[in-house]
Design a protein around this motif. Sequence first.
Motif, PDB file in Angstrom:
ATOM      1  N   PRO A 376       0.874  -1.038   0.380  1.00 55.65           N
ATOM      2  CA  PRO A 376       0.210   0.069   0.466  1.00 55.65           C
ATOM      3  C   PRO A 376       0.838   0.989  -0.289  1.00 55.65           C
ATOM      4  CG  PRO A 376      -0.739  -1.440   1.185  1.00 55.65           C
ATOM      5  CD  PRO A 376       0.424  -2.153   0.738  1.00 55.65           C
ATOM      6  N   ALA A 377       2.065   1.075   0.927  1.00 51.71           N
ATOM      7  CA  ALA A 377       2.170   2.508   0.790  1.00 51.71           C
ATOM      8  C   ALA A 377       3.220   2.754  -0.485  1.00 51.71           C
ATOM      9  CB  ALA A 377       3.824   2.752   2.280  1.00 51.71           C
ATOM     10  N   SER A 378       4.438   2.146  -0.875  1.00 51.63           N
ATOM     11  CA  SER A 378       4.932   1.743  -2.140  1.00 51.63           C
ATOM     12  C   SER A 378       3.442   1.880  -3.077  1.00 51.63           C
ATOM     13  CB  SER A 378       5.886   0.882  -1.755  1.00 51.63           C
ATOM     14  OG  SER A 378       7.106   0.709  -0.865  1.00 51.63           O
ATOM     15  N   ASN A 379       2.663   1.723  -2.888  1.00 49.36           N
ATOM     16  CA  ASN A 379       1.980   1.706  -4.146  1.00 49.36           C
ATOM     17  C   ASN A 379       1.689   3.330  -4.807  1.00 49.36           C
ATOM     18  OD1 ASN A 379       0.895   0.290  -6.903  1.00 49.36           O
ATOM     19  ND2 ASN A 379      -1.000   1.422  -5.875  1.00 49.36           N
ATOM     20  N   TRP A 380       0.624   3.336  -3.424  1.00 56.44           N
ATOM     21  CA  TRP A 380       0.587   4.897  -3.405  1.00 56.44           C
ATOM     22  C   TRP A 380       1.192   5.864  -3.515  1.00 56.44           C
ATOM     23  CZ3 TRP A 380      -5.166   5.477  -5.115  1.00 56.44           C
ATOM     24  CH2 TRP A 380      -5.210   4.116  -4.815  1.00 56.44           C
ATOM     25  N   GLY A 381       1.454   5.756  -2.896  1.00 50.96           N
ATOM     26  CA  GLY A 381       3.152   7.026  -2.203  1.00 50.96           C
ATOM     27  C   GLY A 381       3.980   7.178  -4.334  1.00 50.96           C
ATOM     28  N   ASN A 382       3.917   5.972  -5.071  1.00 45.74           N
ATOM     29  CA  ASN A 382       4.816   6.751  -6.397  1.00 45.74           C
ATOM     30  C   ASN A 382       3.352   6.960  -6.753  1.00 45.74           C
ATOM     31  OD1 ASN A 382       7.966   4.962  -7.105  1.00 45.74           O
ATOM     32  ND2 ASN A 382       6.813   3.463  -5.859  1.00 45.74           N
ATOM     33  N   TRP A 383       2.251   6.895  -7.072  1.00 44.33           N
ATOM     34  CA  TRP A 383       1.465   6.843  -8.109  1.00 44.33           C
ATOM     35  C   TRP A 383       1.345   8.727  -7.588  1.00 44.33           C
ATOM     36  CZ3 TRP A 383      -0.993   5.781 -12.656  1.00 44.33           C
ATOM     37  CH2 TRP A 383      -0.065   4.569 -13.155  1.00 44.33           C
ATOM     38  N   ALA A 384       1.087   9.033  -6.005  1.00 40.24           N
ATOM     39  CA  ALA A 384       0.975  10.012  -5.767  1.00 40.24           C
ATOM     40  C   ALA A 384       2.472  10.919  -6.076  1.00 40.24           C
ATOM     41  CB  ALA A 384       0.676  10.051  -4.622  1.00 40.24           C
ATOM     42  N   PHE A 385       3.876  10.247  -5.490  1.00 42.88           N
ATOM     43  CA  PHE A 385       4.395  11.246  -5.941  1.00 42.88           C
ATOM     44  C   PHE A 385       4.703  11.695  -7.622  1.00 42.88           C
ATOM     45  CE2 PHE A 385       9.122  12.465  -6.013  1.00 42.88           C
ATOM     46  CZ  PHE A 385       9.317  12.487  -4.824  1.00 42.88           C
ATOM     47  N   ILE A 386       4.842  10.736  -8.488  1.00 38.50           N
ATOM     48  CA  ILE A 386       4.624  10.596  -9.839  1.00 38.50           C
ATOM     49  C   ILE A 386       3.291  11.982 -10.293  1.00 38.50           C
ATOM     50  CG2 ILE A 386       3.624   9.704 -12.124  1.00 38.50           C
ATOM     51  CD1 ILE A 386       5.604   7.205 -11.145  1.00 38.50           C
ATOM     52  N   ALA A 387       2.505  11.984 -10.149  1.00 41.68           N
ATOM     53  CA  ALA A 387       1.451  13.042 -10.025  1.00 41.68           C
ATOM     54  C   ALA A 387       1.047  14.170  -9.206  1.00 41.68           C
ATOM     55  CB  ALA A 387      -0.552  12.259  -9.814  1.00 41.68           C
ATOM     56  N   GLY A 388       1.736  13.891  -8.364  1.00 39.70           N
ATOM     57  CA  GLY A 388       2.390  15.556  -7.788  1.00 39.70           C
ATOM     58  C   GLY A 388       1.781  16.196  -7.240  1.00 39.70           C
ATOM     59  N   VAL A 389       0.828  15.285  -6.563  1.00 39.36           N
ATOM     60  CA  VAL A 389      -0.560  15.798  -5.449  1.00 39.36           C
ATOM     61  C   VAL A 389       0.588  15.482  -4.012  1.00 39.36           C
ATOM     62  CG1 VAL A 389      -2.180  14.509  -7.347  1.00 39.36           C
ATOM     63  CG2 VAL A 389      -1.270  13.773  -5.261  1.00 39.36           C
ATOM     64  N   ASN A 390       1.737  14.891  -3.979  1.00 36.56           N
ATOM     65  CA  ASN A 390       1.613  15.158  -2.071  1.00 36.56           C
ATOM     66  C   ASN A 390       2.939  16.123  -1.999  1.00 36.56           C
ATOM     67  OD1 ASN A 390       3.905  13.750  -3.304  1.00 36.56           O
ATOM     68  ND2 ASN A 390       3.972  11.693  -2.974  1.00 36.56           N
ATOM     69  N   ASP A 391       2.791  17.031  -2.669  1.00 39.40           N
ATOM     70  CA  ASP A 391       3.960  18.137  -2.358  1.00 39.40           C
ATOM     71  C   ASP A 391       5.228  17.893  -3.028  1.00 39.40           C
ATOM     72  OD1 ASP A 391       1.599  19.865  -2.661  1.00 39.40           O
ATOM     73  OD2 ASP A 391       1.777  19.254  -0.014  1.00 39.40           O
ATOM     74  N   ALA A 392       5.822  16.511  -3.288  1.00 34.76           N
ATOM     75  CA  ALA A 392       7.361  16.517  -3.677  1.00 34.76           C
ATOM     76  C   ALA A 392       8.101  16.975  -4.628  1.00 34.76           C
ATOM     77  CB  ALA A 392       7.005  15.031  -3.904  1.00 34.76           C
ATOM     78  N   LYS A 393       8.890  17.898  -4.175  1.00 34.23           N
ATOM     79  CA  LYS A 393       9.373  18.479  -4.671  1.00 34.23           C
ATOM     80  C   LYS A 393      10.475  18.367  -6.253  1.00 34.23           C
ATOM     81  CE  LYS A 393       7.242  21.988  -3.056  1.00 34.23           C
ATOM     82  NZ  LYS A 393       6.502  22.572  -3.807  1.00 34.23           N
ATOM     83  N   GLU A 394      10.431  16.990  -5.289  1.00 33.52           N
ATOM     84  CA  GLU A 394      11.705  16.102  -6.833  1.00 33.52           C
ATOM     85  C   GLU A 394      11.284  15.323  -7.235  1.00 33.52           C
ATOM     86  OE1 GLU A 394      13.233  14.437  -2.803  1.00 33.52           O
ATOM     87  OE2 GLU A 394      12.030  15.974  -3.035  1.00 33.52           O
ATOM     88  N   SER A 395      11.922  14.500  -8.328  1.00 32.79           N
ATOM     89  CA  SER A 395      11.389  13.681  -8.614  1.00 32.79           C
ATOM     90  C   SER A 395      11.876  12.482  -8.595  1.00 32.79           C
ATOM     91  CB  SER A 395      12.106  13.815 -10.880  1.00 32.79           C
ATOM     92  OG  SER A 395      11.016  12.857 -11.515  1.00 32.79           O
ATOM     93  N   LYS A 396      11.429  11.314  -8.603  1.00 29.32           N
ATOM     94  CA  LYS A 396      11.202   9.983  -7.907  1.00 29.32           C
ATOM     95  C   LYS A 396      12.684   9.323  -8.726  1.00 29.32           C
ATOM     96  CE  LYS A 396       9.749   5.509  -5.634  1.00 29.32           C
ATOM     97  NZ  LYS A 396      10.555   4.875  -6.332  1.00 29.32           N
ATOM     98  N   TYR A 397      12.036   9.391  -9.828  1.00 29.96           N
ATOM     99  CA  TYR A 397      13.445   8.628 -10.659  1.00 29.96           C
ATOM    100  C   TYR A 397      13.561   9.420 -12.642  1.00 29.96           C
ATOM    101  CZ  TYR A 397      13.295   4.706  -7.962  1.00 29.96           C
ATOM    102  OH  TYR A 397      13.739   3.852  -7.059  1.00 29.96           O
ATOM    103  N   ALA A 398      15.231   9.975 -12.129  1.00 24.79           N
ATOM    104  CA  ALA A 398      14.959  11.168 -13.471  1.00 24.79           C
ATOM    105  C   ALA A 398      14.079   9.569 -14.666  1.00 24.79           C
ATOM    106  CB  ALA A 398      16.441  10.885 -13.606  1.00 24.79           C
ATOM    107  N   ILE A 399      13.864   8.940 -14.654  1.00 26.84           N
ATOM    108  CA  ILE A 399      13.321   7.844 -15.600  1.00 26.84           C
ATOM    109  C   ILE A 399      12.285   8.515 -15.629  1.00 26.84           C
ATOM    110  CG2 ILE A 399      12.649   5.801 -13.982  1.00 26.84           C
ATOM    111  CD1 ILE A 399      14.147   4.954 -17.083  1.00 26.84           C
ATOM    112  N   ALA A 400      11.696   8.934 -14.914  1.00 32.75           N
ATOM    113  CA  ALA A 400       9.911   9.224 -14.954  1.00 32.75           C
ATOM    114  C   ALA A 400       9.466  10.144 -15.634  1.00 32.75           C
ATOM    115  CB  ALA A 400       9.255   9.372 -13.429  1.00 32.75           C
TER     116      ALA A 400
END
Length: 431
Positions: A376-400
């Motif tokens: 749960p945490a990794s899946n939803w956290g990853n998706w929210a990170f890519i969608a930019g909805v959890n206020d994350a400033k840096e990209s998780k992977y340059a690949i994305a």
Amino acid sequence: MSDRTILVWFRNDLRIHDNEILLEAVRKADKVLPVYCFDPYYFQPTSSGAPKTGSFRARFLLEAVADLRKNLQGFGAELMIRIGNPADVIPQLAEEYHVNEVYHHREVAYEETNISEEVEAALWKMRLNLKHFIGHTMYHKEDLPFPIKDIPDSFAVFKKKVERDSNVRSCVPTPDHISVPEITDAGELPTLQQLGLTEPVDDPRAAEYFQGGETAALVQMHKYFSQLDIAVKQKNGRNGTEFSSKLSPWLSIGCISPRQVYWEIQKYGSNGNLLKLELLWRDYFRFMFKKHGQKFIKAKDEVQDLAPDAELLLQKWKNGETGVPLIDAAMHELNATGFICNQNRQVVAGYLVNTLKADWTQGAAYFEEKLIDYSPASNWGNWAFIAGVNDAKESKYAIATKLPKELEAKTDFVNTWQPSSIDEAGDLVSA
């Protein structure tokens, strides 16, 4: 004086090695009652009519529970298996076997914590305690250089401070013997049909078959590090000496612990840095859920700026009918096997969010259904990170952030009628 009995409620910690609740129960009680409960909640259809847990993941889970039972029997114990709501099952067993206390590992995602709270409330009415342990992360919560409420939201800052000021604990010992009360009915392992699912069909194009259980997890870990050892000596490993560990399915349900993997990594110095980084990302997402709860991924009902035909585009994405070879190949592989490499997860998620402008929460829910290694945490956290909805400033992977055309790969899943060699790029332990 009667014996003291502790019920060990297994959830996503299906192992005997480095399992603190099992060791603590053996040390503190005369008898230990190991229990696994198949909760129908996780096998019910979602609002879209699709199963919450797909057949590949359910089969992997059944194999893991069967392996746990077999391994416990090797220590003189037995695993009780039940199907039902844990809030009903655990108290019933506690009463039947005169249990003095219940142990379990604490979860962080809201569905899992809600279930824990229901069990805790039911036990409290019986004047029994549900004791919580921390056992799903590489770094223990108590060893972080900051309290949970002050954890940096930036992964880069989190990483820097944790690696500088914290240490990973040693693995806990494995019990020599586990004494259990006299069990009248241990229960049978359910079939997929009893869980409302059909038997998955293994696709011949799949590069791997993932066998559930701690036994297979340890084999895979030793296989990976043997390959890494050879690569280090020959200096011909992918990306230096980094290549897929494919450990994420077993990590997701705790057939092996992040600490076990970490201490193996330590033997290889900088050659294991990428795998260590992925374990740290898993920690980060879990701690973010602990800190923010559902706020980490914002409200799932929040209005999104979607494409007019977002629902149709979502369906084409699911079916691998976007017309982009890499995207379609990855989705074909996901549907056929329940697994795709982490690189492709980032790409297909980024494509759904940024190019198709479809609902990212539907993409995350689809991954939840399909992935063998769903967490749960990794899946939803990853998706929210890519969608930019959890206020994350840096990209998780340059690949994305790269366009799919920059990442084209030969794979048997590009076209059903024109198979070619399967790409050996693998998972980086991120579900």
